[in-house]
Write an enzyme that holds these catalytic residues in place. Sequence first.
Site, mmCIF file in Angstrom:
data_model
loop_
_atom_site.group_PDB
_atom_site.id
_atom_site.type_symbol
_atom_site.label_atom_id
_atom_site.label_comp_id
_atom_site.label_asym_id
_atom_site.label_seq_id
_atom_site.Cartn_x
_atom_site.Cartn_y
_atom_site.Cartn_z
ATOM 1 N N ASP A 13 0.881 -1.173 0.000
ATOM 2 C CA ASP A 13 0.000 0.000 0.000
ATOM 3 C C ASP A 13 0.917 1.222 0.000
ATOM 4 O O ASP A 13 1.608 1.474 0.981
ATOM 5 C CB ASP A 13 -0.882 -0.050 1.255
ATOM 6 C CG ASP A 13 -1.732 1.209 1.440
ATOM 7 O OD1 ASP A 13 -1.559 2.167 0.660
ATOM 8 O OD2 ASP A 13 -2.553 1.212 2.378
ATOM 9 N N TYR A 229 1.066 -0.222 14.955
ATOM 10 C CA TYR A 229 0.056 -0.339 13.908
ATOM 11 C C TYR A 229 0.393 0.550 12.714
ATOM 12 O O TYR A 229 0.572 1.747 12.855
ATOM 13 C CB TYR A 229 -1.326 0.054 14.466
ATOM 14 C CG TYR A 229 -2.384 0.063 13.390
ATOM 15 C CD1 TYR A 229 -2.732 -1.129 12.754
ATOM 16 C CD2 TYR A 229 -2.985 1.238 12.974
ATOM 17 C CE1 TYR A 229 -3.672 -1.126 11.744
ATOM 18 C CE2 TYR A 229 -3.927 1.244 11.968
ATOM 19 C CZ TYR A 229 -4.266 0.055 11.354
ATOM 20 O OH TYR A 229 -5.198 0.051 10.354
ATOM 21 N N LYS A 232 -3.054 -2.971 7.865
ATOM 22 C CA LYS A 232 -3.084 -4.436 7.914
ATOM 23 C C LYS A 232 -2.220 -5.046 6.820
ATOM 24 O O LYS A 232 -1.814 -4.379 5.877
ATOM 25 C CB LYS A 232 -4.528 -4.919 7.807
ATOM 26 C CG LYS A 232 -5.214 -4.953 9.160
ATOM 27 C CD LYS A 232 -4.607 -6.037 10.074
ATOM 28 C CE LYS A 232 -5.318 -6.062 11.414
ATOM 29 N NZ LYS A 232 -4.548 -6.691 12.489
HETATM 30 C C1 F6R Z 1 -7.484 -0.692 7.881
HETATM 31 C C2 F6R Z 1 -7.284 0.640 7.300
HETATM 32 C C3 F6R Z 1 -8.208 1.727 7.679
HETATM 33 C C4 F6R Z 1 -7.520 2.758 8.558
HETATM 34 C C5 F6R Z 1 -8.491 3.868 8.993
HETATM 35 C C6 F6R Z 1 -7.786 4.955 9.789
HETATM 36 O O1 F6R Z 1 -6.494 -1.581 7.452
HETATM 37 O O2 F6R Z 1 -6.374 0.852 6.545
HETATM 38 O O3 F6R Z 1 -9.356 1.234 8.281
HETATM 39 O O4 F6R Z 1 -6.978 2.139 9.686
HETATM 40 O O5 F6R Z 1 -9.072 4.469 7.866
HETATM 41 O O6 F6R Z 1 -6.746 5.428 9.024
HETATM 42 P P1 F6R Z 1 -5.803 6.623 9.469
HETATM 43 O O7 F6R Z 1 -5.289 6.273 10.847
HETATM 44 O O8 F6R Z 1 -4.728 6.609 8.428
HETATM 45 O O9 F6R Z 1 -6.648 7.860 9.459
HETATM 46 MG MG MG Z 2 -3.904 2.289 3.192
HETATM 47 MG MG MG Z 3 -4.858 -2.247 2.227
#
Ligand code: F6R
Ligand code: MG
Ligand code: MG
Length: 371
Positions: A13, A229, A232
């Site tokens: 990603d 974190y 994923k």
């Molecule tokens: C799960 C994922 C999303 C982000 C969520 C918060 O793998 O990528 O659910 O965890 O959108 O994202 P941030 O912390 O980047 O605002």
């Molecule tokens: Mg992403």
């Molecule tokens: Mg992804």
Amino acid sequence: MATSYTLSVIKADVGGFVGHSSIHEDLIDEARERLEIAQDQDLIVDYHVTACGDDLQLIMTHHQGEDNEEIHRLAWETFEACTRVAKRLKLYGAGQDLLADAFSGNVKGMGPGVAEMAFEERRSEPIIIFMADKTSAGAWNLPLYKIFADPFNTAGLVIAPSLHVGFRFEVHDVLERKNILFDTPEEIYDLLVFIGATGRYAVKSVYTKNGEIAAASSTQRLALIAGRYVGKDDPVCVVRCQSQFPAVGEVLEPFTKPHIVEGWMRGSHHGPLMPVPLQQATPSRFDGPPRVIALGFQLSDGHLVGPRDMFDDPGFDEARNLTNIIANHLRCHGPFEPHRLPMDEMEYTTLPQVMEKLKDRWQPLPDLTPA
Ligand code: F6R
Ligand code: MG
Ligand code: MG
């Protein structure tokens, strides 16, 4: 004389569009240009670039073998180039999965996910590449078990002489970094003790009993690499089909019953894995539900003939409906388990920061142990 090829699926990603829901076409174009040059230079035989959700997928065939430095460098530099595009467009989370500053020989342990297998191309070589978004590396355990060890899924295990002897599973303990082999059907109960714990044990590969590779998956766990974190794993898995392997339809069948995986919103929830055609691999509801796509190819002298979008079939409509029903029910639980992951699995999410902030407000209760 059959020629040996390596199939490498390397993914990362490097920027989402919009948010974490999908990928911008410019990233696909940039990756294609890079791989086209590598093909012209004979580093790779063929390639296909695609995406599942916000994950860019580089599918490559070549003669360099697994864990090859030049192939991994090509993938890394392609992800870096796409990161530059993502930064220019201010896409979300540009360069998210590139956890190292510079390439050092192998992308494993640097953020990207990798599934590779080297084999002699058969007279006809049908393969299916599964790619998932908003879930973790253990998501393939259940389908791989069903495909290669469950006679209720795979009729060939019972009625096809070529499959009747069973398969061999290689399982990784991703925490202690060690591996083990299990023969099936003889050792299915032992195997299930481990692979039922999907957060720790992952089916890395499956072989025939005489050592031919049948399936390979990515087992890299981003959070364990980064120590925090960072999104994923969004794993990939390659399965060879037909003849001495399960048929295409047997390989797809486990996805008719959407199993519950970890991931979804903020990588912190359980949700059903929805099998979708490519154009629906755009998780939006509560950043999900988690998605899986299946692209089918026939290999022809290392060339990727395809893809066919295998879940673009009304045969999977019921699975998609069921996914939405399960998703609705789990969502009712809001921040409660079992929708939200249990505490110990939240170690690598954003929760530890909240716990750290409040740690001094907890007051001890009187000790009730008898004197
Ligand atoms: C799960 C994922 C999303 C982000 C969520 C918060 O793998 O990528 O659910 O965890 O959108 O994202 P941030 O912390 O980047 O605002
Ligand atoms: Mg992403
Ligand atoms: Mg992804």
